[in-house]
Design a protein around this motif. Structure first.
Motif, short mmCIF file in Angstrom:
data_model
loop_
_atom_site.label_atom_id
_atom_site.label_comp_id
_atom_site.label_asym_id
_atom_site.label_seq_id
_atom_site.Cartn_x
_atom_site.Cartn_y
_atom_site.Cartn_z
N GLN A 87 0.80 -1.22 0.00
CA GLN A 87 0.00 0.00 0.00
C GLN A 87 0.84 1.27 0.00
OE1 GLN A 87 -3.13 -0.17 3.03
NE2 GLN A 87 -3.29 -2.38 2.75
N SER A 88 2.16 1.12 -0.06
CA SER A 88 3.05 2.29 -0.02
C SER A 88 3.47 2.71 -1.42
CB SER A 88 4.30 1.96 0.80
OG SER A 88 5.10 1.01 0.09
N ASP A 89 3.99 3.91 -1.50
CA ASP A 89 4.57 4.41 -2.75
C ASP A 89 6.06 4.12 -2.81
OD1 ASP A 89 2.11 5.62 -3.73
OD2 ASP A 89 2.40 7.09 -2.14
N VAL A 90 6.74 4.37 -1.70
CA VAL A 90 8.18 4.16 -1.62
C VAL A 90 8.49 3.39 -0.34
CG1 VAL A 90 10.45 5.23 -1.49
CG2 VAL A 90 8.67 6.27 -2.90
N VAL A 91 9.34 2.37 -0.45
CA VAL A 91 9.74 1.57 0.70
C VAL A 91 11.22 1.84 0.96
CG1 VAL A 91 10.02 -0.76 1.63
CG2 VAL A 91 8.08 -0.23 0.13
N THR A 92 11.55 2.19 2.20
CA THR A 92 12.94 2.34 2.61
C THR A 92 13.26 1.26 3.62
OG1 THR A 92 12.88 4.73 2.28
CG2 THR A 92 14.67 3.85 3.63
N PHE A 93 14.32 0.51 3.36
CA PHE A 93 14.76 -0.52 4.30
C PHE A 93 15.84 0.04 5.22
CE2 PHE A 93 13.37 -4.10 1.30
CZ PHE A 93 12.28 -4.44 2.10
N GLU A 94 15.68 -0.25 6.50
CA GLU A 94 16.67 0.15 7.50
C GLU A 94 17.89 -0.76 7.37
OE1 GLU A 94 18.77 1.93 9.51
OE2 GLU A 94 16.84 2.72 10.24
N MET A 95 19.04 -0.19 7.04
CA MET A 95 20.25 -0.97 6.78
C MET A 95 21.34 -0.73 7.81
SD MET A 95 19.47 -2.56 3.93
CE MET A 95 21.03 -3.06 3.19
N ASP A 96 21.14 0.21 8.72
CA ASP A 96 22.25 0.62 9.58
C ASP A 96 21.94 0.51 11.07
OD1 ASP A 96 24.97 1.51 9.24
OD2 ASP A 96 24.37 3.34 10.26
N ASP A 97 20.98 -0.35 11.41
CA ASP A 97 20.62 -0.51 12.81
C ASP A 97 21.46 -1.59 13.48
OD1 ASP A 97 19.27 -2.33 11.04
OD2 ASP A 97 18.11 -3.03 12.76
N ASN A 98 21.44 -1.62 14.80
CA ASN A 98 22.08 -2.69 15.55
C ASN A 98 21.17 -3.92 15.54
OD1 ASN A 98 24.43 -1.30 16.30
ND2 ASN A 98 23.37 -0.34 18.02
N PHE A 99 21.80 -5.08 15.52
CA PHE A 99 21.06 -6.33 15.51
C PHE A 99 20.46 -6.61 16.88
CE2 PHE A 99 20.80 -10.99 15.98
CZ PHE A 99 20.02 -11.29 14.88
N ALA A 100 19.26 -7.17 16.87
CA ALA A 100 18.62 -7.63 18.11
C ALA A 100 18.05 -9.02 17.86
CB ALA A 100 17.51 -6.67 18.53
N TYR A 134 26.10 -14.71 16.90
CA TYR A 134 25.90 -13.39 17.52
C TYR A 134 26.05 -13.50 19.03
CZ TYR A 134 23.44 -9.21 19.16
OH TYR A 134 23.11 -8.04 19.79
N THR A 135 26.63 -12.49 19.63
CA THR A 135 26.72 -12.42 21.08
C THR A 135 26.28 -11.04 21.55
OG1 THR A 135 28.19 -12.46 22.99
CG2 THR A 135 29.17 -11.83 20.88
N GLN A 136 25.56 -10.99 22.67
CA GLN A 136 25.07 -9.71 23.18
C GLN A 136 26.22 -8.84 23.70
OE1 GLN A 136 22.07 -8.70 22.89
NE2 GLN A 136 20.58 -10.34 23.09
N ARG A 166 28.19 -5.42 20.57
CA ARG A 166 27.10 -4.91 19.73
C ARG A 166 27.50 -4.99 18.26
NH1 ARG A 166 24.31 0.64 21.53
NH2 ARG A 166 23.73 -0.72 23.28
N GLN A 167 26.59 -5.53 17.45
CA GLN A 167 26.87 -5.69 16.02
C GLN A 167 25.80 -5.02 15.18
OE1 GLN A 167 27.49 -10.19 16.08
NE2 GLN A 167 28.70 -9.60 14.30
N LYS A 168 26.21 -4.52 14.04
CA LYS A 168 25.25 -4.04 13.07
C LYS A 168 24.52 -5.23 12.44
CE LYS A 168 26.25 0.47 12.99
NZ LYS A 168 25.26 1.52 13.29
N TYR A 169 23.27 -5.03 12.14
CA TYR A 169 22.46 -6.06 11.47
C TYR A 169 23.18 -6.59 10.23
CZ TYR A 169 18.05 -7.78 9.24
OH TYR A 169 17.06 -8.51 8.62
N ARG A 170 23.74 -5.69 9.45
CA ARG A 170 24.36 -6.09 8.18
C ARG A 170 25.61 -6.95 8.36
NH1 ARG A 170 25.53 -0.32 8.06
NH2 ARG A 170 27.68 0.04 8.78
N LEU A 215 21.16 -10.33 6.73
CA LEU A 215 20.53 -9.21 6.05
C LEU A 215 20.48 -9.43 4.54
CD1 LEU A 215 19.28 -6.43 5.91
CD2 LEU A 215 21.57 -5.43 6.06
N ASP A 216 21.59 -9.88 3.97
CA ASP A 216 21.63 -10.14 2.53
C ASP A 216 20.61 -11.21 2.14
OD1 ASP A 216 23.68 -8.32 2.35
OD2 ASP A 216 25.27 -9.82 2.30
#
Length: 206
Positions: free
Chosen positions: A21-34, A59-61, A64-68, A115-116
């Motif tokens: 239902q959107s016109d433009v989709v932006t994916f978050e690429m620079d967040d920390n992984f949870a 992954y280890t808590q 802190r790691q980026k999702y990517r 992420l990929d």
């Protein structure tokens, strides 16, 4: 409408309805992984009800790691397990065979980064749905955004989203009833070419 979302593993109906239902989709690429989010999991409808498919990651808590940067753990053959689960759940569905050849390679390809892989899964799902959208990707993380509807909270599987005003027939609904907001795979295998219309017509209050 412009929206901001996390790329997730075979997105649920809420994610895909918002995208449709959107016109433009932006994916978050620079967040920390949870952990314990839809980044690594999706839910399907198995013979015993709601079934979790989870991708193991390295992954280890502590650090802190980026999702990517988070790698998938391939110590166990999770792709084979997930594919067998899909076969068991949907081989009798109306449209499984129709999409099987498009989806099966995703469960045989070499997977390094979660992420990929999620982006690749989204690409294939979009092709199956015949969904064409302008996709942007963030270059830096922002806690607040002004130029898009921030739907990043949808990555949390603990949200109680009971928005599907229109039910569709599910394989095992005679046993367990309709299960809300499963993976888009459930919708695709049961509704086939009608899936995109279904997504576009959902009344979203997210």
């Amino acid at each position: 409408m412009n929206i901001l979302l996390h790329p997730t593993y075979f997105p649920d109906v809420a994610h895909m309805a918002a995208i449709a239902q959107s016109d433009v989709v932006t994916f978050e690429m620079d967040d920390n992984f949870a952990k314990q989010t839809y980044r690594t999991r999706t839910y399907i409808y198995g013979a015993n009800g709601k079934l979790l498919l989870n991708i193991p990651v390295v992954y280890t808590q502590k650090n802190r790691q980026k999702y990517r940067d988070v790698k998938v753990s391939n110590a166990e053959n999770w792709q084979s397990i997930h594919w067998k689960s899909l076969l068991s759940a949907y081989k009798t569905s109306p449209f499984f065979e129709y999409y099987e050849d498009d989806l099966h390679p995703l469960f045989e390809m070499k997977v390094d980064y979660i992420l990929d892989y999620n982006l690749k899964c989204f690409e294939v799902i979009s092709e199956c749905l015949q969904l064409e959208k302008s996709i942007l990707k963030t270059e830096e993380f922002k806690h607040e955004v002004e130029d898009a509807s921030d739907l990043r909270h949808l990555v949390n599987p603990k949200l109680d989203l009971n928005f599907q005003n229109e039910k569709y027939t599910q394989v095992f609904d005679d046993k367990h009833g309709f299960i809300n907001n499963l993976s888009v795979l459930d919708l695709l295998f049961n509704e086939g070419p009608n899936a995109l219309d279904y997504l576009e017509n959902q009344d979203l209050s997210l």
